[in-house]
Scaffold this motif. Structure first.
Motif, mmCIF file in Angstrom:
data_model
loop_
_atom_site.group_PDB
_atom_site.id
_atom_site.type_symbol
_atom_site.label_atom_id
_atom_site.label_comp_id
_atom_site.label_asym_id
_atom_site.label_seq_id
_atom_site.Cartn_x
_atom_site.Cartn_y
_atom_site.Cartn_z
ATOM 1 N N HIS A 1 0.819 -1.209 0.000
ATOM 2 C CA HIS A 1 0.000 0.000 0.000
ATOM 3 C C HIS A 1 0.858 1.267 0.000
ATOM 4 O O HIS A 1 0.496 2.271 -0.605
ATOM 5 N N GLU B 1 2.325 1.675 -3.585
ATOM 6 C CA GLU B 1 1.307 2.098 -4.542
ATOM 7 C C GLU B 1 1.162 3.613 -4.520
ATOM 8 O O GLU B 1 1.060 4.254 -5.566
ATOM 9 N N LYS B 2 1.185 4.194 -3.331
ATOM 10 C CA LYS B 2 1.089 5.648 -3.216
ATOM 11 C C LYS B 2 2.289 6.312 -3.883
ATOM 12 O O LYS B 2 2.147 7.307 -4.584
ATOM 13 N N ASP C 1 4.148 5.111 -6.283
ATOM 14 C CA ASP C 1 4.057 4.943 -7.730
ATOM 15 C C ASP C 1 3.065 5.941 -8.336
ATOM 16 O O ASP C 1 3.313 6.506 -9.403
ATOM 17 N N ASP C 2 1.941 6.163 -7.643
ATOM 18 C CA ASP C 2 0.964 7.136 -8.126
ATOM 19 C C ASP C 2 1.556 8.542 -8.150
ATOM 20 O O ASP C 2 1.393 9.287 -9.120
ATOM 21 N N ILE C 3 2.255 8.893 -7.092
ATOM 22 C CA ILE C 3 2.866 10.225 -7.026
ATOM 23 C C ILE C 3 3.933 10.371 -8.097
ATOM 24 O O ILE C 3 4.058 11.423 -8.736
ATOM 25 N N LYS C 4 4.697 9.309 -8.323
ATOM 26 C CA LYS C 4 5.751 9.363 -9.337
ATOM 27 C C LYS C 4 5.153 9.571 -10.722
ATOM 28 O O LYS C 4 5.671 10.350 -11.522
ATOM 29 N N GLU C 5 4.052 8.899 -11.017
ATOM 30 C CA GLU C 5 3.400 9.073 -12.315
ATOM 31 C C GLU C 5 2.844 10.484 -12.475
ATOM 32 O O GLU C 5 2.942 11.080 -13.546
ATOM 33 N N GLU C 6 2.270 11.043 -11.400
ATOM 34 C CA GLU C 6 1.759 12.410 -11.470
ATOM 35 C C GLU C 6 2.887 13.399 -11.711
ATOM 36 O O GLU C 6 2.729 14.369 -12.459
ATOM 37 N N LYS D 1 5.700 12.783 -13.254
ATOM 38 C CA LYS D 1 6.183 12.626 -14.626
ATOM 39 C C LYS D 1 5.277 13.365 -15.607
ATOM 40 O O LYS D 1 5.736 13.934 -16.583
ATOM 41 N N LYS D 2 3.973 13.345 -15.347
ATOM 42 C CA LYS D 2 3.031 14.042 -16.230
ATOM 43 C C LYS D 2 3.216 15.546 -16.165
ATOM 44 O O LYS D 2 3.085 16.240 -17.157
#
Length: 98
Positions: free
Chosen positions: A39, A42-43, A45-50, A52-53
């Motif tokens: 868990h 996952e947080k 990874d989500d922050i990393k993707e945001e 990168k965008k």
């Protein structure tokens, strides 16, 4: 003589403690941290993707303009490095630095 006996008791105590801890650790969890706490990752990874965008940047290479010199305050007019003051002890006392 009493110090030798005391030292031997300490060594024996450390050995007994190590043996007890070794027996308790026979059931060691060999999973990786990512498997144990998914868990959290996952947080991340989500922050990393945001991030990168939202990472829109351009590199400007302009050799005509010199970069800002962050060490300019430590140089005199001739471009030589300023030396440490001779009255450093007075400055330390004035600024209450010990």
């Amino acid at each position: 003589m009493p110090l030798i006996i005391l030292g031997l008791l300490v060594v024996i105590g450390i050995v007994i403690y190590a043996l007890v801890r070794n027996r308790q650790n026979e059931e060691v969890d060999t999973r990786t941290v990512r498997e144990r706490y998914p868990h959290v990752f996952e947080k991340f990874d989500d922050i990393k993707e945001e991030m990168k965008k939202g990472a829109n940047y351009t590199i400007i290479e302009d050799d005509d303009e010199p970069a800002e010199d962050i060490n300019a305050k430590y140089r005199d007019e001739d471009g030589h490095t300023l030396h440490f003051p001779d009255d450093a002890e007075v400055e330390k006392r004035k600024r209450n630095i010990h």
